[in-house]
Design an enzyme around this catalytic site. Structure first.
Site, PDB file in Angstrom:
ATOM      1  N   ALA A  14     -15.422  -4.608  -0.552  1.00 53.82           N
ATOM      2  CA  ALA A  14     -14.049  -5.106  -0.668  1.00 53.82           C
ATOM      3  C   ALA A  14     -13.107  -4.479   0.340  1.00 53.82           C
ATOM      4  O   ALA A  14     -12.061  -5.053   0.632  1.00 53.82           O
ATOM      5  CB  ALA A  14     -13.520  -4.803  -2.070  1.00 53.82           C
ATOM      6  N   LYS A  30       2.144  -7.680   4.990  1.00 55.70           N
ATOM      7  CA  LYS A  30       1.774  -6.480   4.242  1.00 55.70           C
ATOM      8  C   LYS A  30       2.998  -5.583   4.146  1.00 55.70           C
ATOM      9  O   LYS A  30       3.905  -5.680   4.980  1.00 55.70           O
ATOM     10  CB  LYS A  30       0.657  -5.714   4.985  1.00 55.70           C
ATOM     11  CG  LYS A  30      -0.167  -4.814   4.096  1.00 55.70           C
ATOM     12  CD  LYS A  30      -1.175  -5.597   3.290  1.00 55.70           C
ATOM     13  CE  LYS A  30      -1.960  -4.710   2.355  1.00 55.70           C
ATOM     14  NZ  LYS A  30      -3.012  -5.474   1.651  1.00 55.70           N
ATOM     15  N   ARG A  41       0.850  -1.196   0.000  1.00 49.13           N
ATOM     16  CA  ARG A  41       0.000   0.000   0.000  1.00 49.13           C
ATOM     17  C   ARG A  41       0.884   1.243   0.000  1.00 49.13           C
ATOM     18  O   ARG A  41       1.825   1.341   0.776  1.00 49.13           O
ATOM     19  CB  ARG A  41      -0.891   0.009   1.242  1.00 49.13           C
ATOM     20  CG  ARG A  41      -1.742   1.254   1.349  1.00 49.13           C
ATOM     21  CD  ARG A  41      -2.853   1.089   2.324  1.00 49.13           C
ATOM     22  NE  ARG A  41      -3.797   0.053   1.895  1.00 49.13           N
ATOM     23  CZ  ARG A  41      -4.972  -0.171   2.481  1.00 49.13           C
ATOM     24  NH1 ARG A  41      -5.339   0.557   3.505  1.00 49.13           N
ATOM     25  NH2 ARG A  41      -5.777  -1.109   2.035  1.00 49.13           N
ATOM     26  N   LEU A 101     -14.545   3.552  -6.657  1.00 51.92           N
ATOM     27  CA  LEU A 101     -14.742   2.972  -7.991  1.00 51.92           C
ATOM     28  C   LEU A 101     -13.396   2.716  -8.660  1.00 51.92           C
ATOM     29  O   LEU A 101     -13.186   3.036  -9.827  1.00 51.92           O
ATOM     30  CB  LEU A 101     -15.607   3.923  -8.826  1.00 51.92           C
ATOM     31  CG  LEU A 101     -16.949   4.270  -8.144  1.00 51.92           C
ATOM     32  CD1 LEU A 101     -17.595   5.486  -8.805  1.00 51.92           C
ATOM     33  CD2 LEU A 101     -17.892   3.069  -8.174  1.00 51.92           C
ATOM     34  N   GLY A 102     -12.481   2.138  -7.895  1.00 54.75           N
ATOM     35  CA  GLY A 102     -11.158   1.808  -8.420  1.00 54.75           C
ATOM     36  C   GLY A 102     -11.163   0.431  -9.052  1.00 54.75           C
ATOM     37  O   GLY A 102     -12.174  -0.019  -9.630  1.00 54.75           O
ATOM     38  N   ALA A 103     -10.032  -0.262  -8.914  1.00 53.53           N
ATOM     39  CA  ALA A 103      -9.863  -1.552  -9.587  1.00 53.53           C
ATOM     40  C   ALA A 103     -10.986  -2.526  -9.238  1.00 53.53           C
ATOM     41  O   ALA A 103     -11.548  -3.187 -10.119  1.00 53.53           O
ATOM     42  CB  ALA A 103      -8.508  -2.145  -9.199  1.00 53.53           C
ATOM     43  N   VAL A 104     -11.331  -2.623  -7.955  1.00 56.86           N
ATOM     44  CA  VAL A 104     -12.358  -3.582  -7.547  1.00 56.86           C
ATOM     45  C   VAL A 104     -13.759  -2.984  -7.703  1.00 56.86           C
ATOM     46  O   VAL A 104     -14.664  -3.628  -8.259  1.00 56.86           O
ATOM     47  CB  VAL A 104     -12.137  -4.039  -6.086  1.00 56.86           C
ATOM     48  CG1 VAL A 104     -13.230  -5.010  -5.662  1.00 56.86           C
ATOM     49  CG2 VAL A 104     -10.765  -4.680  -5.930  1.00 56.86           C
ATOM     50  N   ALA A 148     -13.586   1.518  -1.005  1.00 55.56           N
ATOM     51  CA  ALA A 148     -12.532   2.543  -0.965  1.00 55.56           C
ATOM     52  C   ALA A 148     -11.529   2.089   0.087  1.00 55.56           C
ATOM     53  O   ALA A 148     -11.078   0.955   0.043  1.00 55.56           O
ATOM     54  CB  ALA A 148     -13.139   3.907  -0.663  1.00 55.56           C
ATOM     55  N   ASN A 199     -10.679  -3.429   2.999  1.00 55.27           N
ATOM     56  CA  ASN A 199     -10.091  -4.129   4.143  1.00 55.27           C
ATOM     57  C   ASN A 199     -10.342  -3.340   5.416  1.00 55.27           C
ATOM     58  O   ASN A 199     -10.216  -2.123   5.427  1.00 55.27           O
ATOM     59  CB  ASN A 199      -8.567  -4.231   3.946  1.00 55.27           C
ATOM     60  CG  ASN A 199      -8.191  -5.380   3.042  1.00 55.27           C
ATOM     61  OD1 ASN A 199      -8.654  -6.502   3.225  1.00 55.27           O
ATOM     62  ND2 ASN A 199      -7.348  -5.110   2.057  1.00 55.27           N
TER      63      ASN A 199
HETATM   64  P1  NAI Z   1      -8.092   1.420  -5.898  1.00 59.35           P
HETATM   65  O1  NAI Z   1      -7.010   2.295  -5.359  1.00 59.35           O
HETATM   66  O2  NAI Z   1      -7.997   0.921  -7.294  1.00 59.35           O
HETATM   67  O3  NAI Z   1      -9.503   2.146  -5.738  1.00 59.35           O
HETATM   68  C1  NAI Z   1      -9.900   2.806  -4.582  1.00 59.35           C
HETATM   69  C2  NAI Z   1     -10.888   3.876  -5.018  1.00 59.35           C
HETATM   70  O4  NAI Z   1     -11.460   4.476  -3.847  1.00 59.35           O
HETATM   71  C3  NAI Z   1     -10.251   5.003  -5.834  1.00 59.35           C
HETATM   72  O5  NAI Z   1     -11.011   5.230  -6.997  1.00 59.35           O
HETATM   73  C4  NAI Z   1     -10.305   6.207  -4.883  1.00 59.35           C
HETATM   74  O6  NAI Z   1     -10.441   7.432  -5.574  1.00 59.35           O
HETATM   75  C5  NAI Z   1     -11.543   5.868  -4.079  1.00 59.35           C
HETATM   76  N1  NAI Z   1     -11.648   6.517  -2.777  1.00 59.35           N
HETATM   77  C6  NAI Z   1     -10.685   6.757  -1.860  1.00 59.35           C
HETATM   78  N2  NAI Z   1     -11.201   7.354  -0.770  1.00 59.35           N
HETATM   79  C7  NAI Z   1     -12.523   7.490  -0.998  1.00 59.35           C
HETATM   80  C8  NAI Z   1     -13.600   8.015  -0.249  1.00 59.35           C
HETATM   81  N3  NAI Z   1     -13.426   8.540   0.974  1.00 59.35           N
HETATM   82  N4  NAI Z   1     -14.852   7.989  -0.795  1.00 59.35           N
HETATM   83  C9  NAI Z   1     -15.053   7.454  -2.022  1.00 59.35           C
HETATM   84  N5  NAI Z   1     -14.062   6.950  -2.782  1.00 59.35           N
HETATM   85  C10 NAI Z   1     -12.818   6.954  -2.280  1.00 59.35           C
HETATM   86  O7  NAI Z   1      -8.205   0.201  -4.840  1.00 59.35           O
HETATM   87  P2  NAI Z   1      -8.812  -1.251  -5.102  1.00 59.35           P
HETATM   88  O8  NAI Z   1      -7.720  -2.162  -5.513  1.00 59.35           O
HETATM   89  O9  NAI Z   1     -10.045  -1.148  -5.908  1.00 59.35           O
HETATM   90  O10 NAI Z   1      -9.189  -1.680  -3.600  1.00 59.35           O
HETATM   91  C11 NAI Z   1     -10.341  -1.146  -2.951  1.00 59.35           C
HETATM   92  C12 NAI Z   1     -10.406  -1.683  -1.532  1.00 59.35           C
HETATM   93  O11 NAI Z   1     -10.479  -3.105  -1.566  1.00 59.35           O
HETATM   94  C13 NAI Z   1      -9.202  -1.343  -0.656  1.00 59.35           C
HETATM   95  O12 NAI Z   1      -9.610  -1.153   0.675  1.00 59.35           O
HETATM   96  C14 NAI Z   1      -8.344  -2.588  -0.760  1.00 59.35           C
HETATM   97  O13 NAI Z   1      -7.504  -2.748   0.374  1.00 59.35           O
HETATM   98  C15 NAI Z   1      -9.407  -3.657  -0.803  1.00 59.35           C
HETATM   99  N6  NAI Z   1      -8.972  -4.880  -1.457  1.00 59.35           N
HETATM  100  C16 NAI Z   1      -8.512  -4.848  -2.738  1.00 59.35           C
HETATM  101  C17 NAI Z   1      -8.109  -6.016  -3.355  1.00 59.35           C
HETATM  102  C18 NAI Z   1      -7.680  -6.056  -4.805  1.00 59.35           C
HETATM  103  O14 NAI Z   1      -7.652  -7.154  -5.358  1.00 59.35           O
HETATM  104  N7  NAI Z   1      -7.364  -4.933  -5.427  1.00 59.35           N
HETATM  105  C19 NAI Z   1      -8.092  -7.302  -2.623  1.00 59.35           C
HETATM  106  C20 NAI Z   1      -8.675  -7.213  -1.302  1.00 59.35           C
HETATM  107  C21 NAI Z   1      -9.059  -6.030  -0.737  1.00 59.35           C
END
Ligand code: NAI
Length: 342
Positions: A254, A82, A46, A176-179, A233, A256
């Site tokens: 999703a 981590k 992270r 609305l990121g990767a997941v 998020a 954590n």
């Molecule tokens: P990412 O970084 O691709 O997307 C996160 C999104 O959340 C971004 O679009 C960001 O602008 C938005 N964001 C941040 N703060 C915000 C808020 N206060 N309100 C609304 N939107 C906000 O991350 P990703 O990979 O999609 O992961 C999302 C969550 O899922 C994280 O907590 C991560 O630890 C968890 N996770 C992800 C996994 C993965 O395979 N990528 C696996 C397991 C858990």
């Protein structure tokens, strides 16, 4: 190889915590290995702007601990770890990730790493250039796909728990990121009535346009009425105060460590709002990544879809035993960890 320094820190219940400093570039990073009794520690990297070193340390330890529970619950021969790269103005990002990769290599396979919030494919390439113990950077999308697939199965189970299916279910996806983006696509296809929120206005607009979803201001994500909130998020967004007035019938996403603490979980439980434990719901990417690393083969999709049944069982037990679901999930993970080790 750089001539950085590595300091061992004594942090709570973690087996090993390393503070890495590269004097040349000023780059810093932390690696936490929480528990390797079931197998090598798995955990992504992270990159985040922390207020202090203490905050970064607390985060890396909590995330590593959650990975231990997640691996045990998913019945993987793996433990929890981590890494974090504290962001700072002028951070030499490439050097920080390379340096981290060098230290992961020195751990000799005790720790396998991969993507997490803030770590891009390019960042991961810098890590993978220095260590064998890193997910294939080209596979980041497949990890996010696995996570979204598992969260979707968990959402179906959580909706079922409150007597609903996805058709017409008002689901608010926060982040609305990767997941989150991938989850939106699955939910839209299943006929959910989507609400979307992200601090990145362009992402919100794109998801709204693509799925005919209603855009919600990011600041209003936890105060907008919906049937099911899907936090995708960062974690910690739901504390006891938020929980006391959260206008949702159920929570499953999703992110954590989405509950800031046990009190938040207790408040939601007392209000009759089921929360699918994130440890179970978001394990799809881990199941995919760890299976690939450990066996060289992809995990069958059914293995990830089984997250739905696991979440349904945890929620049913929570109702029967009147215990918050996350407490049950952690207790079950601890039980598996103890029964698998002498
Ligand atoms: P990412 O970084 O691709 O997307 C996160 C999104 O959340 C971004 O679009 C960001 O602008 C938005 N964001 C941040 N703060 C915000 C808020 N206060 N309100 C609304 N939107 C906000 O991350 P990703 O990979 O999609 O992961 C999302 C969550 O899922 C994280 O907590 C991560 O630890 C968890 N996770 C992800 C996994 C993965 O395979 N990528 C696996 C397991 C858990």
């Amino acid at each position: 190889m750089g001539a950085g320094t590595v300091e061992t820190l004594d942090v709570g219940d973690c087996e090993q915590v390393l503070l890495l400093r590269d004097p040349g570039s000023g780059a810093r990073a932390l690696i936490a290995i929480h528990d390797t009794r079931l197998g090598p520690a798995f955990g992504g990297i992270r990159r985040w702007r922390y207020g202090s070193c203490a905050e970064a340390l607390a985060d890396v330890a909590a995330l590593a601990r959650a990975m231990t529970w997640k691996c045990a619950l998913a019945e993987l021969p793996a433990g929890g770890g981590k890494a974090v790269v504290p962001d700072a103005p002028g951070l030499d990002r490439r050097r920080a990730y390379e340096f981290l990769g060098e230290q992961v290599e020195r751990l000799g396979g005790r720790f396998f790493t991969g993507p997490d919030v803030g770590t891009t494919e390019e960042d991961l390439r810098a890590v993978a250039a220095r260590t064998r113990f890193c997910a294939d950077p080209a596979g980041c999308a497949a990890i996010a796909d696995g996570t979204a697939r598992g969260v979707f199965a968990a959402v179906v189970a959580t909706a079922g728990h409150i007597g609903r299916d996805l058709r017409g279910l008002r689901v608010l996806v926060q982040g609305l990121g990767a997941v989150g983006a991938r989850l939106c696509a699955r939910l839209a296809q299943a006929g959910a009535d989507l609400l979307v929120a992200d601090v990145d206005a362009a992402r919100t607009a794109a998801a709204a346009a693509e799925h005919g979803a209603r855009a919600v201001p990011a600041a209003a994500a936890l105060t907008t009425p919906c049937d099911l909130l899907a936090p995708c998020a960062l974690g910690g967004g739901i504390d006891a105060a938020v929980a006391a007035s959260l206008p949702a019938l159920a929570v499953c996403g999703a992110a954590n460590n989405v509950l800031a603490d046990a009190r938040a979980g207790a408040v939601l439980h007392a209000r009759g709002i089921p929360v699918a434990p994130d440890l179970a719901a978001n394990a799809g990417g881990l199941i995919h990544g760890a299976t690939l690393q450990l066996t060289g083969r992809a995990a069958p999709a059914a293995r990830i879809d089984a997250i739905g049944a696991a979440v349904a069982e945890l929620l049913a037990r929570s109702r029967r035993e009147d215990v918050p679901p996350l407490e049950l999930a952690i207790a079950e993970a601890r039980r598996r960890l103890l029964s698998a080790t002498p």
